[in-house]
Design a protein around this motif. Sequence first.
Motif, PDB file in Angstrom:
ATOM      1  N   LEU A  18     -37.563  -3.551 -63.179  1.00 16.59           N
ATOM      2  CA  LEU A  18     -37.152  -2.390 -62.394  1.00 16.59           C
ATOM      3  C   LEU A  18     -37.165  -2.708 -60.910  1.00 16.59           C
ATOM      4  O   LEU A  18     -36.385  -2.156 -60.144  1.00 16.59           O
ATOM      5  CB  LEU A  18     -38.094  -1.212 -62.657  1.00 16.59           C
ATOM      6  CG  LEU A  18     -38.084  -0.628 -64.061  1.00 16.59           C
ATOM      7  CD1 LEU A  18     -39.027   0.547 -64.137  1.00 16.59           C
ATOM      8  CD2 LEU A  18     -36.679  -0.207 -64.456  1.00 16.59           C
ATOM      9  N   GLY A  19     -38.073  -3.560 -60.500  1.00 16.22           N
ATOM     10  CA  GLY A  19     -38.108  -3.929 -59.098  1.00 16.22           C
ATOM     11  C   GLY A  19     -37.062  -4.982 -58.758  1.00 16.22           C
ATOM     12  O   GLY A  19     -36.599  -5.060 -57.625  1.00 16.22           O
ATOM     13  N   GLU A  20     -36.688  -5.782 -59.758  1.00 13.90           N
ATOM     14  CA  GLU A  20     -35.800  -6.909 -59.472  1.00 13.90           C
ATOM     15  C   GLU A  20     -34.330  -6.550 -59.570  1.00 13.90           C
ATOM     16  O   GLU A  20     -33.506  -7.095 -58.847  1.00 13.90           O
ATOM     17  CB  GLU A  20     -36.096  -8.054 -60.452  1.00 13.90           C
ATOM     18  CG  GLU A  20     -37.362  -8.800 -60.087  1.00 13.90           C
ATOM     19  CD  GLU A  20     -37.906  -9.631 -61.242  1.00 13.90           C
ATOM     20  OE1 GLU A  20     -37.338  -9.576 -62.355  1.00 13.90           O
ATOM     21  OE2 GLU A  20     -38.909 -10.323 -61.019  1.00 13.90           O
ATOM     22  N   ARG A  21     -34.022  -5.631 -60.482  1.00 12.82           N
ATOM     23  CA  ARG A  21     -32.614  -5.316 -60.686  1.00 12.82           C
ATOM     24  C   ARG A  21     -32.222  -4.149 -59.797  1.00 12.82           C
ATOM     25  O   ARG A  21     -33.066  -3.367 -59.380  1.00 12.82           O
ATOM     26  CB  ARG A  21     -32.360  -5.030 -62.160  1.00 12.82           C
ATOM     27  CG  ARG A  21     -32.695  -6.294 -62.969  1.00 12.82           C
ATOM     28  CD  ARG A  21     -32.463  -6.178 -64.453  1.00 12.82           C
ATOM     29  NE  ARG A  21     -31.281  -5.436 -64.793  1.00 12.82           N
ATOM     30  CZ  ARG A  21     -31.311  -4.387 -65.591  1.00 12.82           C
ATOM     31  NH1 ARG A  21     -32.437  -3.968 -66.089  1.00 12.82           N
ATOM     32  NH2 ARG A  21     -30.209  -3.754 -65.869  1.00 12.82           N
ATOM     33  N   PRO A  22     -30.935  -4.066 -59.463  1.00 12.81           N
ATOM     34  CA  PRO A  22     -30.523  -2.996 -58.549  1.00 12.81           C
ATOM     35  C   PRO A  22     -30.734  -1.609 -59.166  1.00 12.81           C
ATOM     36  O   PRO A  22     -30.726  -1.461 -60.383  1.00 12.81           O
ATOM     37  CB  PRO A  22     -29.037  -3.258 -58.324  1.00 12.81           C
ATOM     38  CG  PRO A  22     -28.619  -4.157 -59.417  1.00 12.81           C
ATOM     39  CD  PRO A  22     -29.808  -4.928 -59.857  1.00 12.81           C
ATOM     40  N   ALA A  23     -30.920  -0.622 -58.295  1.00  8.64           N
ATOM     41  CA  ALA A  23     -31.251   0.726 -58.740  1.00  8.64           C
ATOM     42  C   ALA A  23     -30.181   1.310 -59.659  1.00  8.64           C
ATOM     43  O   ALA A  23     -30.479   2.085 -60.551  1.00  8.64           O
ATOM     44  CB  ALA A  23     -31.448   1.634 -57.531  1.00  8.64           C
ATOM     45  N   TYR A  24     -28.926   0.937 -59.419  1.00 10.87           N
ATOM     46  CA  TYR A  24     -27.853   1.567 -60.196  1.00 10.87           C
ATOM     47  C   TYR A  24     -27.632   0.900 -61.548  1.00 10.87           C
ATOM     48  O   TYR A  24     -26.853   1.374 -62.359  1.00 10.87           O
ATOM     49  CB  TYR A  24     -26.543   1.543 -59.394  1.00 10.87           C
ATOM     50  CG  TYR A  24     -26.190   0.170 -58.880  1.00 10.87           C
ATOM     51  CD1 TYR A  24     -25.609  -0.771 -59.724  1.00 10.87           C
ATOM     52  CD2 TYR A  24     -26.483  -0.196 -57.569  1.00 10.87           C
ATOM     53  CE1 TYR A  24     -25.322  -2.042 -59.269  1.00 10.87           C
ATOM     54  CE2 TYR A  24     -26.198  -1.459 -57.102  1.00 10.87           C
ATOM     55  CZ  TYR A  24     -25.615  -2.393 -57.960  1.00 10.87           C
ATOM     56  OH  TYR A  24     -25.345  -3.646 -57.512  1.00 10.87           O
ATOM     57  N   ALA A  25     -28.348  -0.219 -61.804  1.00 10.31           N
ATOM     58  CA  ALA A  25     -28.098  -0.938 -63.053  1.00 10.31           C
ATOM     59  C   ALA A  25     -28.576  -0.130 -64.254  1.00 10.31           C
ATOM     60  O   ALA A  25     -29.454   0.720 -64.131  1.00 10.31           O
ATOM     61  CB  ALA A  25     -28.818  -2.279 -63.010  1.00 10.31           C
ATOM     62  N   ALA A  26     -27.992  -0.410 -65.413  1.00 12.47           N
ATOM     63  CA  ALA A  26     -28.434   0.253 -66.632  1.00 12.47           C
ATOM     64  C   ALA A  26     -29.814  -0.270 -66.995  1.00 12.47           C
ATOM     65  O   ALA A  26     -30.170  -1.405 -66.684  1.00 12.47           O
ATOM     66  CB  ALA A  26     -27.450  -0.010 -67.749  1.00 12.47           C
ATOM     67  N   ALA A  27     -30.604   0.576 -67.655  1.00 11.83           N
ATOM     68  CA  ALA A  27     -32.008   0.218 -67.843  1.00 11.83           C
ATOM     69  C   ALA A  27     -32.269  -0.676 -69.051  1.00 11.83           C
ATOM     70  O   ALA A  27     -33.351  -1.213 -69.178  1.00 11.83           O
ATOM     71  CB  ALA A  27     -32.847   1.486 -67.942  1.00 11.83           C
ATOM     72  N   ARG A  28     -31.304  -0.850 -69.937  1.00 13.40           N
ATOM     73  CA  ARG A  28     -31.481  -1.738 -71.102  1.00 13.40           C
ATOM     74  C   ARG A  28     -32.727  -1.406 -71.890  1.00 13.40           C
ATOM     75  O   ARG A  28     -33.512  -2.304 -72.217  1.00 13.40           O
ATOM     76  CB  ARG A  28     -31.647  -3.199 -70.643  1.00 13.40           C
ATOM     77  CG  ARG A  28     -30.508  -3.778 -69.868  1.00 13.40           C
ATOM     78  CD  ARG A  28     -30.813  -5.249 -69.680  1.00 13.40           C
ATOM     79  NE  ARG A  28     -29.949  -5.862 -68.706  1.00 13.40           N
ATOM     80  CZ  ARG A  28     -30.308  -6.906 -67.960  1.00 13.40           C
ATOM     81  NH1 ARG A  28     -31.506  -7.440 -68.084  1.00 13.40           N
ATOM     82  NH2 ARG A  28     -29.461  -7.424 -67.107  1.00 13.40           N
ATOM     83  N   ARG A  29     -32.937  -0.149 -72.189  1.00  8.85           N
ATOM     84  CA  ARG A  29     -34.200   0.179 -72.845  1.00  8.85           C
ATOM     85  C   ARG A  29     -34.222  -0.259 -74.293  1.00  8.85           C
ATOM     86  O   ARG A  29     -35.247  -0.720 -74.790  1.00  8.85           O
ATOM     87  CB  ARG A  29     -34.474   1.679 -72.727  1.00  8.85           C
ATOM     88  CG  ARG A  29     -34.624   2.092 -71.292  1.00  8.85           C
ATOM     89  CD  ARG A  29     -34.939   3.538 -71.156  1.00  8.85           C
ATOM     90  NE  ARG A  29     -36.351   3.804 -71.435  1.00  8.85           N
ATOM     91  CZ  ARG A  29     -36.886   4.999 -71.352  1.00  8.85           C
ATOM     92  NH1 ARG A  29     -36.148   6.028 -71.054  1.00  8.85           N
ATOM     93  NH2 ARG A  29     -38.163   5.193 -71.596  1.00  8.85           N
ATOM     94  N   GLY A  30     -33.095  -0.099 -74.978  1.00 11.39           N
ATOM     95  CA  GLY A  30     -33.045  -0.516 -76.368  1.00 11.39           C
ATOM     96  C   GLY A  30     -33.249  -2.014 -76.477  1.00 11.39           C
ATOM     97  O   GLY A  30     -34.053  -2.511 -77.285  1.00 11.39           O
ATOM     98  N   GLU A  31     -32.561  -2.724 -75.618  1.00 10.81           N
ATOM     99  CA  GLU A  31     -32.666  -4.177 -75.593  1.00 10.81           C
ATOM    100  C   GLU A  31     -34.110  -4.617 -75.336  1.00 10.81           C
ATOM    101  O   GLU A  31     -34.617  -5.551 -75.936  1.00 10.81           O
ATOM    102  CB  GLU A  31     -31.756  -4.673 -74.468  1.00 10.81           C
ATOM    103  CG  GLU A  31     -31.341  -6.107 -74.547  1.00 10.81           C
ATOM    104  CD  GLU A  31     -30.490  -6.418 -73.309  1.00 10.81           C
ATOM    105  OE1 GLU A  31     -30.822  -7.374 -72.614  1.00 10.81           O
ATOM    106  OE2 GLU A  31     -29.523  -5.649 -73.045  1.00 10.81           O
ATOM    107  N   ASN A  32     -34.747  -3.878 -74.405  1.00 15.35           N
ATOM    108  CA  ASN A  32     -36.135  -4.199 -74.070  1.00 15.35           C
ATOM    109  C   ASN A  32     -37.048  -4.086 -75.280  1.00 15.35           C
ATOM    110  O   ASN A  32     -37.970  -4.884 -75.431  1.00 15.35           O
ATOM    111  CB  ASN A  32     -36.649  -3.267 -72.973  1.00 15.35           C
ATOM    112  CG  ASN A  32     -36.208  -3.722 -71.614  1.00 15.35           C
ATOM    113  OD1 ASN A  32     -35.672  -4.820 -71.472  1.00 15.35           O
ATOM    114  ND2 ASN A  32     -36.424  -2.886 -70.614  1.00 15.35           N
ATOM    115  N   VAL A  33     -36.803  -3.089 -76.123  1.00 12.33           N
ATOM    116  CA  VAL A  33     -37.656  -2.929 -77.296  1.00 12.33           C
ATOM    117  C   VAL A  33     -37.515  -4.147 -78.189  1.00 12.33           C
ATOM    118  O   VAL A  33     -38.509  -4.710 -78.658  1.00 12.33           O
ATOM    119  CB  VAL A  33     -37.296  -1.626 -78.041  1.00 12.33           C
ATOM    120  CG1 VAL A  33     -38.038  -1.545 -79.362  1.00 12.33           C
ATOM    121  CG2 VAL A  33     -37.614  -0.420 -77.173  1.00 12.33           C
ATOM    122  N   ALA A  34     -36.270  -4.596 -78.392  1.00 12.63           N
ATOM    123  CA  ALA A  34     -36.057  -5.774 -79.224  1.00 12.63           C
ATOM    124  C   ALA A  34     -36.708  -6.998 -78.581  1.00 12.63           C
ATOM    125  O   ALA A  34     -37.395  -7.781 -79.260  1.00 12.63           O
ATOM    126  CB  ALA A  34     -34.556  -6.006 -79.407  1.00 12.63           C
TER     127      ALA A  34
END
Lengths: 346, 346, 513, 331
Positions: free
Chosen positions: C110-126
Amino acid sequence: MSAPTVTAPAPPRSRSAKDVARAVFKRQETGLLGVIILLGFVVSLLNSNFLRTDNLYNVLQTVVVVGVIAVGQTFVLIAKEIDLSVGSVLALSAVTAGSVYGSGANPWIAMLAGIAVGGVCGLLVGTVVVIGRVSSFIVTLGMLSIARGLTQLVTGGLPQSMPSELSFIGQGRVFGGVPVSVIIFIVLVLLGQLLLTRTVFGLRVTAIGDNDAAARTGGIPVGRTRILTFVLIGLLAGLAGIIFSTQVGVAEAQAGTGYELDVIAAAVIGGASLSGGRGSIIGAFLGACLLGVLRNAFILLALSPFLQQLSIGLVIVLAALFDQGRQGNLRHLSPAALRQRFLSGR
Amino acid sequence: MSAPTVTAPAPPRSRSAKDVARAVFKRQETGLLGVIILLGFVVSLLNSNFLRTDNLYNVLQTVVVVGVIAVGQTFVLIAKEIDLSVGSVLALSAVTAGSVYGSGANPWIAMLAGIAVGGVCGLLVGTVVVIGRVSSFIVTLGMLSIARGLTQLVTGGLPQSMPSELSFIGQGRVFGGVPVSVIIFIVLVLLGQLLLTRTVFGLRVTAIGDNDAAARTGGIPVGRTRILTFVLIGLLAGLAGIIFSTQVGVAEAQAGTGYELDVIAAAVIGGASLSGGRGSIIGAFLGACLLGVLRNAFILLALSPFLQQLSIGLVIVLAALFDQGRQGNLRHLSPAALRQRFLSGR
Amino acid sequence: MTTTEKPAALEVAGLAKSFGAVRAVRDVSLAFPAGQVTGLLGENGAGKSTLIRLCSGEMRPDRGRLTLAGQEVSFGSPLEAIAAGVVVVHQEPLLISELTIADNLFLYDLGERPAYAAARRGENVARARELLRDLGMTDYLPDPATLCRELSAASRQMVDIVRALSRQPKVLFLDEPNSSLTHEESERLFSVVRRLRADGVAVVLVSHRLAEVFSIVDHVIVLRDGTFVAAGDPTEIHEQRAVALMAGERKRAVVAETVAERRDAVAHARDAEVALELANLSGEGFADVSFALRRGEILGMSGLVGAGRTEIAEAVIGARRISGGRVLVGGRPARISGPGRAQKLGIAYVAEERRTEVFHAQTVGYNLTVRILSTLGPFGFVSARRTNAAARELTRRFGVKTASTEAPITSLSGGNQQKVLLARALAAKPRVLILDEPTRGVDVGTKAEIYATLRELAHTEGLAVWFISSELEEVVELADRVVVVRQGRLTLDAPNTAGPQPIVAAAMGSTEG
Amino acid sequence: AACGGGDDSKAASGPSDVISGRPAPTDQKPSSQVKVAMIGFANNPYWVSVKSGADYANRVLASRNGKVDWIVAGDNIDVQTVSSAIKGADAQGYKGIGFFIAGEGNCADIKTLSAKGNKLGAYNTLFDCVGSSGGTVNYAQEQYKAGQTAAKEMIKATGGKAGKVGIIVSQFTAPGSEQRRKGFVDGLQGSSLTLVGQGVEAKDSASNTFTAAQNYLQSNSDLVGIYATAGGPFGAAQAVAAAKKQDTVKVIGFDITTENIDAIKNGSMYGVIGQDAFGQGYNVAIQLYNAAVTGKNPDQVSQEAEAPFVTKDNLAQHDPSSVPLGTPGAS
Ligand SMILES: Nc1ncnc2c1ncn2[C@@H]1O[C@H](COP(=O)(O)OP(=O)(O)OP(=O)(O)O)[C@@H](O)[C@H]1O
Ligand SMILES: Nc1ncnc2c1ncn2[C@@H]1O[C@H](COP(=O)(O)OP(=O)(O)OP(=O)(O)O)[C@@H](O)[C@H]1O
Ligand SMILES: [Mg+2]
Ligand SMILES: [Mg+2]
């Protein structure tokens, strides 16, 4: 050796349909939707006009202005801040647009100028909150006065005509009767929900509101995110000002007076927590709708407007109590807990 | 007994005159008084009417209503709560007194009934806050609507005549022109300061606002103290309602609309902290006076009331910034800190 | 300092940091070797956590240099440190309760990627599931889609650890990572630590559980009062020596002085009357706890962190629900509905964290007298003169070092704040004093003073003292009698004459049954 | 100095002839300058007319050693704000003080200051207590009667059809708005028109009026009229136009303002009732000056302002843009 503190955690499993159903049931939004449907059902029994599509559009249209700002207020509350200045910023944006147009500018430029003024107010508030470390309650209380004073200075207290080119925003209808403002509102709600739950920005807002220290050490630009949150609500208040003033074609200096409390009520009824971290845009939408349906019901049923004010107050308190109960914070009121309390002689 | 095996520390010494002077200088109240005197001086240069005693009494008289409630709000803020409902409670108390009198009761009974209604509102708010664990912001936001709705129900929207026997409260003058209401106000401020700093109740309020958990383990009846604080502000709002309505002889249903923000502004300008634990009744008095002098100055100098609103907003924000600076929370804005920040390339 | 053959992954030179009057880290120079596990030891408040913060970009040092793999570095933020491979697992897990485990594991995104980027939450779970599988820690956490608000304390700690491991650190600081883990979980953590060591990572472990520390470390560094004391390998600085180094000399002297006195005290207390008794007390977090506290006795309660000691004390003063059993005060059953009632019965309590006990915005005098307000004047009034007199008397009696009783409490050093808390509790002249971690964050000298005060009060005035401590030495040194809590149950109740071994055994449960 | 945005120059220039059909300044010359304060607000077009009346009076009196200042009291229109502005004006030595009367409460100020020898004049609403408290003049529309007029016109406009009428008020607690509502309600007695509830509040906002009108239109298919008692009635006209129901739903409101005139012209509003807002500034200021100079109050303290009912048919005589400034009946 066995665990002294924690029982072995359940093995990770995918969530079953039942779990999902239970999770949905426990959500604030579901409860709220239930309340709205129930209320609507009762009202429609008493006045059959309630369920006419144009009345429903009408209800939605009356909540657009409060609802649009409530989207922003939800972000602000999630970030553990509050914005009391929205009603005044709304008016300032509206009259700015009106007077920019009056000075001969293109209607669209005028509109953008109005919305930009809202953003600038948010930027100022956010900057003072972050750099000056003053509570946002105070800063926005100040801004509430400052923006209203500016509004009156700009207009001299007189209404400004809004460009007729923009009147479709407040008055237009498309697709056989759907008001344009309602479409804007619903689109904003959906975008807001996406922004909150599906973007880096939204998660940052949740993080700073939930645990500022963890967010800071986690490398989240805490100050910048906080400022952006205020800019967001400022822009939304500006847009709400445009919608509000194009509904009748004039921007009035006293527009939006007292809206701050309605907006906060909508967000809080929708599940936003004043202690930060939690909130839902869909919830705020439903919160605004609940207030709208209540008001509409009072009109349709021709009930006393005094009762209306009274019952809106009750609804706010009951919604908060309901939320505390749902979160399990009222266990001390369970019969067992009370029994112990009284048996122990207090 | 004697001090056990410890190395003898320097005995705490009595404070020298210099210490006292420094402490006085660092107090919020002193700064505020300085600002008021400076402002008064400037205004009196521009309009010699300012310093006429009857104008000064006028200034005080205009701040009595807000000031009396600000005394209560200071207690509430010190307890880390907030009361937004004061304006409505004021009106409810006033119209209750008016209609009790209208129904044939003794004027004094009517007055007590009005004040008691304020106390009951406070009791309800406090109980929901403590037992229901709902933030006082929400509960009093609800009460703001509920009390206003009740006021309108009681009156049907019509003004209620106040007993002429009570008109000396709002209109009477004693000792060659000192308004009775100003005397009541000043007595309340002194009693309030005494209550806050010299009684068990006041010191308990400070404790629960500063550190709720420590107050609890320290054996302080946290819930009861918090409820009493709300009862106190309720009673004061009720009394303010009586003063307000006897000033003009009628109790109107819309009395006090929007006063909550003025009251909070007075208390905060006077040094009450929204994060609890700190505040001063004398400060709140001076805060109310500052607002009164500002308003009076705008009228005397025939400046635009729009500028007035704007500058009151600015004063609120500046007072909060000043307070942060005084508490040393703005060291990150010192030239040295900024230099380090920018040299480090952020 | 001692040199090691391994190259240093991170070196610090002349590092210093003060918080107002507190010099938390003073001119420390040391090195953390790569491919080794370094035990960073020191008492509470020695400056370990502060040193770690200075190394990881969370705080800026007042002075000093950092050298990472031979290159001088300066971190403006934790993110920069992490990018350079310096990662911390904090003493308090820093999690966002309203986000899922997966979101927290990849919080740095969250700190590294730009604020407007998608959060990839599903991907993160995997990704999180995969990560846990790789680390062999799947069984230790619920599904990564779970919200952190629903996690137990241990799971929260685990999330923080996994998050750190996922950053492929070059230098990994573990600041008391095992304080809320079971032994088994610690073992699992240590196996991961060993793997990291094999990969050449410099692991720095801070822990007060010395036995566990010495089971894994290759290198030991000792801090005391913010200064560097010694470094060496564990054969050189073995456990006893480390303890001696951490404690310094002053404290030794005090210990020696008191061992002799204790025998008399214990004998004396045996026939004193019972001041407080717990009879089969049960509640949330503890069960069937029974012991008696006599007048003039100092009772030390030991156990691992999270054993449930705080819960027992809170239940006794009425701050927590009791589900069974009784509390007897002065031999009579008492219904204690809350701390206020406890105070009236002569029981004073000082809660475990100073931060949560001090009234920060108030003066020293206020903090001293807040519990005795109703005795300072008639009819609910509080006399300023009597308050001042009481506050002065208390500062004098307890040796609180303060400019005046009107000084803000925050201007006092931690140790003096602790003395204020003690004085405040004793101001009400209680018969029973319950202290939870009375010397946490207190320097050695002050500790000795506090011990002396408590002994004096107990042995001359007959005050019954029950203190809870996680520091074994404190219990061994101060207590007349020791009780040990394990998993919410009492596992030892004996006079303190046998040294630390039986206490450790009872706390760990190794000699159970 | 004038208030409200520094338009001193505009106030100073303009016609300064005595207006016929309105009170004339006394011929008696004061020995020292007589200052009159006119206290008002600035939140809608009504105030523009009141202020232009006060400014006109200032120009008229300039040659007679008189002076009229326009003072904006603040932004909350309530008894308290007006009361403190009155006291402020007294402290500054104004002999005559004209003010917007926000409620009976302001009579307490009239009583105390009249006793001191000040001349007080109230406008906008008629209250019996102004005269009984020693006030000099109370100039306003007879609002109950105006409400009855509106009812009569509404019955006429709807052509005797049966149907519902919605009422939009400023605030139930605002006395003027309430009298207009009561007069209307009583005026409909015996006709075939019925009311939808007791009315809704719109707080003088055109947007709120718009919303309220929309609600009425939606929920009552048999709606034939909307009556708006306070600021921003053109909001209701716009809602009717948006629903394309100009022909079946008649809107009646108050005040001859630009927005309302436009709405009358385009057919979305049936008519408005004037209240001589200009005169509320002009007449009151002149009479206060007269009373301060001569020491005599006018014969009649309570003076009813002309309240013409303006529709498309008689718009020409009442449109302020087409008649000289200050013409009676054009505001
Ligand atoms: N933010 C701060 N502000 C003021 N003082 C601080 C701060 N952080 C730490 N200190 C003080 O600095 C000293 C060192 O603290 P530190 O947390 O580094 O100790 P530690 O060795 O980690 O102790 P523990 O074993 O209890 O974790 C203590 O006296 C502490 O009170
Ligand atoms: N409010 C809470 N929420 C979640 N877990 C808690 C809470 N309070 C305590 N715990 C957990 O309950 C367990 C027992 O805690 P407790 O503080 O009683 O331990 P203790 O024996 O007093 O240890 P210590 O005092 O050394 O911290 C710990 O695992 C702790 O993390
Ligand atoms: Mg530490
Ligand atoms: Mg504990």
